[in-house]
Each structure stands twice: as C-alpha cells, then as structure tokens.
Design an enzyme around this catalytic site. Structure first.
Site, PDB file in Angstrom:
ATOM      1  N   GLU B  52     124.564  40.197 -10.256  1.00  0.00           N
ATOM      2  CA  GLU B  52     123.570  40.745 -11.179  1.00  0.00           C
ATOM      3  C   GLU B  52     122.491  39.741 -11.574  1.00  0.00           C
ATOM      4  O   GLU B  52     121.358  40.116 -11.892  1.00  0.00           O
ATOM      5  CB  GLU B  52     124.242  41.304 -12.437  1.00  0.00           C
ATOM      6  CG  GLU B  52     124.992  42.602 -12.227  1.00  0.00           C
ATOM      7  CD  GLU B  52     126.436  42.413 -11.772  1.00  0.00           C
ATOM      8  OE1 GLU B  52     126.801  41.267 -11.431  1.00  0.00           O
ATOM      9  OE2 GLU B  52     127.180  43.408 -11.751  1.00  0.00           O
ATOM     10  N   PHE B 114     137.661  48.818 -21.653  1.00  0.00           N
ATOM     11  CA  PHE B 114     137.512  48.109 -20.388  1.00  0.00           C
ATOM     12  C   PHE B 114     136.030  47.914 -20.083  1.00  0.00           C
ATOM     13  O   PHE B 114     135.239  48.844 -20.191  1.00  0.00           O
ATOM     14  CB  PHE B 114     138.189  48.917 -19.265  1.00  0.00           C
ATOM     15  CG  PHE B 114     138.003  48.296 -17.909  1.00  0.00           C
ATOM     16  CD1 PHE B 114     138.573  47.068 -17.603  1.00  0.00           C
ATOM     17  CD2 PHE B 114     137.235  48.937 -16.939  1.00  0.00           C
ATOM     18  CE1 PHE B 114     138.393  46.491 -16.359  1.00  0.00           C
ATOM     19  CE2 PHE B 114     137.055  48.356 -15.686  1.00  0.00           C
ATOM     20  CZ  PHE B 114     137.635  47.134 -15.394  1.00  0.00           C
ATOM     21  N   GLN B 115     135.662  46.709 -19.706  1.00  0.00           N
ATOM     22  CA  GLN B 115     134.270  46.325 -19.409  1.00  0.00           C
ATOM     23  C   GLN B 115     133.321  46.598 -20.577  1.00  0.00           C
ATOM     24  O   GLN B 115     132.166  46.971 -20.394  1.00  0.00           O
ATOM     25  CB  GLN B 115     133.776  46.992 -18.114  1.00  0.00           C
ATOM     26  CG  GLN B 115     134.533  46.458 -16.894  1.00  0.00           C
ATOM     27  CD  GLN B 115     133.871  46.780 -15.569  1.00  0.00           C
ATOM     28  OE1 GLN B 115     133.213  47.798 -15.416  1.00  0.00           O
ATOM     29  NE2 GLN B 115     134.056  45.902 -14.589  1.00  0.00           N
ATOM     30  N   LYS B 164     127.990  55.644 -21.209  1.00  0.00           N
ATOM     31  CA  LYS B 164     128.262  56.527 -20.080  1.00  0.00           C
ATOM     32  C   LYS B 164     128.178  58.007 -20.469  1.00  0.00           C
ATOM     33  O   LYS B 164     127.625  58.823 -19.719  1.00  0.00           O
ATOM     34  CB  LYS B 164     129.641  56.207 -19.496  1.00  0.00           C
ATOM     35  CG  LYS B 164     129.913  56.953 -18.196  1.00  0.00           C
ATOM     36  CD  LYS B 164     131.156  56.442 -17.490  1.00  0.00           C
ATOM     37  CE  LYS B 164     131.292  57.108 -16.124  1.00  0.00           C
ATOM     38  NZ  LYS B 164     132.439  56.616 -15.375  1.00  0.00           N
ATOM     39  N   MET B 480     116.692  15.661  -9.421  1.00  0.00           N
ATOM     40  CA  MET B 480     116.107  15.325 -10.722  1.00  0.00           C
ATOM     41  C   MET B 480     117.141  14.670 -11.630  1.00  0.00           C
ATOM     42  O   MET B 480     116.825  13.749 -12.380  1.00  0.00           O
ATOM     43  CB  MET B 480     115.506  16.578 -11.381  1.00  0.00           C
ATOM     44  CG  MET B 480     114.629  16.281 -12.573  1.00  0.00           C
ATOM     45  SD  MET B 480     113.246  15.184 -12.165  1.00  0.00           S
ATOM     46  CE  MET B 480     111.977  16.355 -11.709  1.00  0.00           C
TER      47      MET B 480
END
Lengths: 155, 567
Positions: B52, B114-115, B164, B480
C-alpha cells in the site's frame, strides 16, 4: 467550529504536535446546534500566538478564531471545591465563601461543597485563601470568554 | 427519482464524476464491495501495487507530474497503516490526493474487530483533512468535499474512511455540482496594497534575489515566475521542491540553494538586500540556522497561499497571502505600469559579485576518475534525455546529485520526496508518472539502499509494462548516512554499509526486466543510450560508483548559509 465528532481532537492534536501548551479548554454547542464554541487559554510569545492562530485557522472544521485578549473581554470560570468543614471552621469557611461570592451548594456534617465563579485568577486566590489541608477535592471548567460591549463574534 | 445505488457504486460513480481515470490500490476485506464495482466498469483504471505504501507514492507521482488529484484505495487496518508513510510524504510536499480506505462495519467500530484501526486518528496529523463516513447519505458529498479540499488552497492529501456496511447500503445518487464550506474558503487574490508595497521594495533593490519553492510548481506558476524574473533581470534560485519552476539552463538561474545548494545561491541568499520568496517556506534545509540568517539585513517579500507559512521560521516584511500565479500576474502588471526601474548600476555590480561566486565552480568533481563518479552518471542522463525526462528520486546522496546535475527547464519533471525524505519513494512514484505520461521518458535515480525499500514494485512494473529506467547509483553504502558519519561521527560507519546486496541484474531479470551492470566510466553513456532505446522495457541500470564520493557544497546542520563546506 463545526459541531462535529473529531473536531476537538484536531485542536488538541495540533497543540501537542506543534508543542504549544493548553492551559485550559472549554467547549460546548452554541445556540446554533451546528456550531460549537471553544475557549482555549494558551501562552507564548507574540510569534507563537500568531502561529497558533494561523494553524487553528487552517483546520478545516474551525470556522473562526479570535484572540479575546486583543481587546476588552470578560472571562469566567466555574470551580467546585469540596472542603473539610467541622467545628469552628464551618463559620470561617462560610465567611470566606461569601467574600468570594461563592455559594455552598452541598453540605454534610463534615464537609461543604462550594461553587465559585470568576476569572481564573480569582479562583486561584480563593484556593490560596482556604487552608490547603482543608481542601478535599476541586474541579474547574476552564475559562469561557466573550468580548465586552456590543461587539459580537458572528460567523 | 434517481436510481438507488449501493455505497460501493456511489464511490465509483463519484470518482468517475471527478474525472479520475486511474487509481492505485490493493484489495482487502473492507473494500471488497468497492472492488466489485470497479470490476464492473471500465472508466476508472485500477493499478494493483504490491504494497500500500507504493499505491500512495504512485498516486503521488501521478499527481505531481500531471496536476490532477492522485487517488489511492486501500483496505482497513494494515492497508491503512502501510499507506501512512505515503500519506505523510504527500502531506509534507502539499500534494493533492484523495485516499479512500475501507473500514470495519459501523457496528464493529470500537470493538477491536479484525483489521480495525482508528484510521481517522492515525492519519489525522498527516492529512489536510479526513472523514469517516458513518452514513450513506453523507457519502457522495464527502467525496466531493475531499476532492475540493485536496486540490484547492495549499493542496494536500485527504482521506475518506468508508465502513464496509456503508458500501453495501443503498441510496439514490446525485453527485453535487458544487460544494461550499463556511469554514474553508482559500484566499485567491493577494491584498493589492501589499502588492503595491512589494513593487516599491523591488524597485529599490540593489542586491535582489528571487527564491522560489514547490508553490510555483504546485500552482502552475512557472510561466509567470519566468516572466517576472526575466523582466527584472534578477538572479533566481529554486529550492529542492521548486526545481523546474525557472529554467535551469537560463543565465539568471543561480542553482538550487540550501544544505546542498550552490555556493552562489547560498551566498546570494545571505548577502542580498531584497529577497522575494515565492511559494517557499524558509525551512531548515533551505536557510540553515535562522539566527545566522539574521546576521545580515535584508527586506523580505513573501508570497504564499498558506498564511501559516509566513513568518514561521523567518520574520518577513511584506507578506502577501494569495494564489501564487494570481499574485504574480498582479505584480507583473503593476511593474509594467510603473516607469521606474531598479538601479541598473547596482544590479550590474551584484551580477558581477554573483559571477565571482560562480567562479568557485562549487559542483566540480574529478572527471578523470577511473571509478564511476555518480555526478557523471546524472550528467550523462541529462545529455542523453536532452533534459526532457521525468526524473524521480529516492532519498540520499543520489537525490542531491540528481537535483544538482540534471538541469530542469520545465516544471513537474523533477519528482522527489523533499519534506518527509521518504526512502522507497522513487520507483512507485515513477510508476505513477509513467501512467500519467504514457509517452514520457521516466527515469528513477536511486541508490542500492533506497531502491530496496519498495523493490517489490518491479512486479507491478511488469504487470503494467511500465518501461522505467532505474538508474541505481550503487556505492554499497547508505551514502548520505556514510557522509554524515565521515564528517561528524569520526568515520565510524555504524550500520551504513549495505552488506549482502542482491544481484540487481538477476533480480530485474527474474521479474522479466532487463538488467545491466556498468563498472567503468567509459561505459556509462553507451549503457544509458541502450537503455532508452529499449522503449518498451524496464531497464535496471546498476552503476557501480565511487564509495567515497561526498555531496558538496554542504551547509552542516545548525550552521548558516555562508558556512558551507566546499570541495
């Protein structure tokens, strides 16, 4: 600001993320239920206050920001204090409450609960005047402010 | 009566109505209804990434190179937390973006489902605004607001969190034509009195500098800026985010300024008497220590759309809040109508001084080296692409060399994570750039450390046949970090050596791409030419470069602009 869930946390989050301090914060819906009004007391240099104001204005849900201390304003805070009150102290505490124009709003044989309203410094002064060991519990609302005179904060 | 649509259908219809042709995402439980609707239509193309973070960077690169709003779609929980780095990257660089995230059903919110994560809470400090859509009746208007807020004023990412069950419910749909919000009204025109004061100050300037940042690029003001600078014959410097705002090959361009800016740009900033700052924010990597900056007296005009950027780190004399191109048009108009000119003798003296500073040749490097110098690779890339490529970068030494040695004459060609400094940005951003500019040449200048942070996207590039040219400046160090350790930590290279590197050639080939390893300076040009001839192929060019090379000039952290370390 818009009376919406989460608006308060945006303000609080802004202050903690940018390291500004909140001395007190009081918020409730206004006569227009879609709007909330918040009085927030903070401190800092002129530059910091300028940034605080600009950053608050940037929050999408904030409709308008004014610095009440720029002009004449009235400020009030409400405090409830529960104090030990037995024997001769009962009269003394009652007198002190009267001097600060406080009201005793609850009584038991061992304690008084006193309501005091005023500027935050007046509430501080009341607490100083009372014998520290007598104070059982305090709760304060934080200041609410409004401009003096005919001037009105309108959206 | 309009037809009843599900929340998922409404979401897609809103995207179509906004003219979105391409979104970047990754499916999951909470967004399955939305994906189902995506499947049933063909107006909005979906690009499936492999993580993502890359979805958001790709949407970001798409937005930066096209000036359209980038759109990413992720699922709840880990989908969102993976996206946070990308969102924060876009926020720091003020990129217009809408992120749509799935959320657990409304009746499960707060129950540690969940999630489930508090998406609005987690993303609050790194978005311009975010919404949780609790009710399907709010869905269309919320998406409308999201696009409006993302693209107007100082742009930024806006997140819309959709539970949802809201995507399942039905509702009649009309997309609002317009949206107005009493609490959000970005300023467009600058205050005319302030613009007049600015004109007076400009006319009085003896040692002027025009200093511009990402605001020029974001507001499409390169044309107006160029007109203003040419008309006045003032020197112009761009920040890392502002490169391409003024043509880099023009005589009046004095290079990038800041921590790794040119000697002439930093000296001019420090010793000018009138500074015209446009769409820039005086950040720590640009002016270094503000106290040191105050050692010299100068008057400052600051034009920016965001009032909070003005007088934040540096107090300015003439603030002008407004949309940069509009303010510049006003400024140009007023300057044209006045009969006065700035003092030409003083200006000529100032240019003489700047040319003396230029003679320091602060970007010189060893051109006879038998090991490949990274600067030379960027120079060759510039020559071979005739300065016309889209160049993305990751973060570190290679990013600075790209900024110093690729001369950007046009805006929206240089795409990098300036504010947040996100390693892993380069390749996914390049995917977004390529999709927004299918015919454009897109190069990603990176290093062997950064590229590994989103290396999985080689797979996405294969799926969508994105012919990126990955220019890997491989010095086997986090360059760097190594440079700072050499300068400030007694040569103790703590964990900055990249041991156990993969064979990038085989890695690229395993995804069906072309890999090339280049180890000798004389092979650099040929390899680049060959790579760009392979028009339909992603080519991973692994340049084995000098391990000891450092980026110069350098203003060490906490130091002033005139305290540069030079070669």
């Amino acid at each position: 600001m818009e009376n919406e869930a989460g608006a308060l946390s945006r303000v609080a989050g802004l202050f903690s993320a940018r390291g500004y301090n909140i001395e007190s914060l009081s918020v409730a819906p206004t006569e227009d239920p879609t709007l909330s009004r918040m009085t927030l007391v903070t401190s800092g240099s002129d530059e910091v206050i300028e940034q605080v104001t600009k950053q608050l204005n940037k929050l999408i849900e904030v409709v308008k920001v004014i610095d009440l201390s720029d002009g004449n304003h009235i400020e009030r805070e409400l405090m409830l204090v529960k104090v030990k009150a037995v024997g001769a102290d009962r009269d003394e505490i009652k007198r002190l409450a009267d001097i600060f124009r406080g009201c005793i709003i609850d009584v038991t044989d061992k304690s008084y609960t006193i309501e005091v309203t005023g500027t935050s410094s007046k509430l501080d002064a009341f607490l100083e005047a009372i014998d520290n060991s007598a104070v059982l519990e305090t709760v304060r609302t934080g200041a609410s402010g409004i401009g003096r005179g005919d001037w009105v904060l309108k959206v | 009566m309009n037809e009843e649509l599900t929340g998922a259908e409404i979401t897609i219809r809103c995207l179509q109505a906004e003219g979105v042709d391409c979104i970047f995402g990754y499916p999951g439980g909470a967004v399955l209804f939305i994906y189902d609707e995506l499947f049933k239509q063909d107006k909005v193309r979906h690009i499936l990434v492999r993580h993502e973070q890359a979805a958001v960077h790709a949407a970001d690169g798409y937005a930066r190179s096209s000036n359209k709003v980038g759109v990413a779609l992720v699922t709840s929980g880990p989908g969102v937390t993976n996206a946070v780095t990308g969102i924060a990257t876009a926020y720091m660089d003020s990129i217009p973006m809408v992120v749509i995230s799935g959320q657990v059903p409304t009746n499960a919110i707060g129950l540690d489902a969940f999630q489930e994560v508090d998406t609005v809470g987690i993303t609050r400090p790194c978005v311009k605004h975010n919404f949780l859509v609790n009710d399907i009746s709010e869905l269309a208007i919320t998406i409308k607001k999201a696009f409006y807020i993302a693209a107007t004023g100082r742009p930024g990412p806006v997140l819309v969190d959709i539970p949802k069950d809201v995507t399942q419910q039905k509702m009649s749909f009309t997309y609002p034509e317009k949206v107005s919000m009493r609490s959000y009204n970005p300023v467009i025109r600058g205050n005319l009195k302030q613009v007049k004061k600015a004109v007076e100050l400009i006319l009085s300037a003896q040692r002027p500098v025009v200093y511009t940042g990402g605001g020029i690029i974001l507001s499409d003001a390169a044309k107006q800026l160029t007109e203003l600078v040419k008309m006045l014959d003032f020197p112009c410097t761009n920040t890392l985010m502002g490169l391409g705002g003024f043509p880099a090959t023009d005589r009046q361009f004095i290079g990038m300024l800041g921590m790794h800016g040119t000697y002439e740009a930093n000296m001019a900033m420090q010793y000018c008497d009138v500074l015209i700052a446009i769409g820039a924010r005086f950040d720590d990597r640009v002016i270094g220590n503000p106290k040191h900056f105050y050692n010299e007296n100068r008057k400052i005009i600051h034009i920016d759309i965001d009032p909070s950027s003005i007088s934040k780190r540096v107090k300015v004399d003439i603030p002008i809040v407004g949309n940069v191109p509009d303010v510049l048009k006003e400024l140009i108009k007023l300057l044209k109508s006045t009969k006065e000119d700035p003092d030409q003798t003083a200006l000529a003296e100032w240019w003489k001084q700047i040319d003396l500073w230029r003679e320091r040749d602060c970007l010189k490097f060893d051109r006879q080296s038998e090991i490949i110098k990274p600067q030379m690779v960027v120079e060759k890339l510039y020559e071979i692409t005739k300065g016309d490529a889209f160049v993305t970068s990751d973060v570190g030494q290679h990013q600075m060399w790209a900024a110093q040695f690729y001369k950007f004459d046009k805006p929206r060609r240089w795409i990098n994570s300036g504010g947040l400094g996100t390693m892993g940005f380069g390749m996914p951003a390049a995917m977004g750039v390529q999709l927004a500019n299918p015919k454009g040449k897109v190069a990603c200048i990176t290093g062997e450390a950064s590229i590994q942070m989103c290396i999985q996207e080689l797979s996405t590039c294969k799926q969508y046949k994105l012919p990126l040219k990955i220019v890997n400046l491989n010095n086997r160090y986090m360059g760097m970090v190594r440079q700072w350790q050499e300068f400030f930590h007694g040569n103790r290279y703590a964990e900055s050596y990249m041991d156990a590197l993969p064979d990038f050639i085989k890695l690229a080939e395993s995804y069906g791409h072309v890999g090339m390893r280049i180890e000798r300076p004389e092979d650099v040009e040929g390899a680049l030419q060959e790579a760009f001839k392979l028009k339909d192929q992603l080519v991973f060019l692994d340049f084995i470069t000098d391990q000891a090379e450092n980026v110069f000039p350098m203003v060490p952290g906490g130091k002033g602009l005139s305290e540069m370390i030079l070669v």
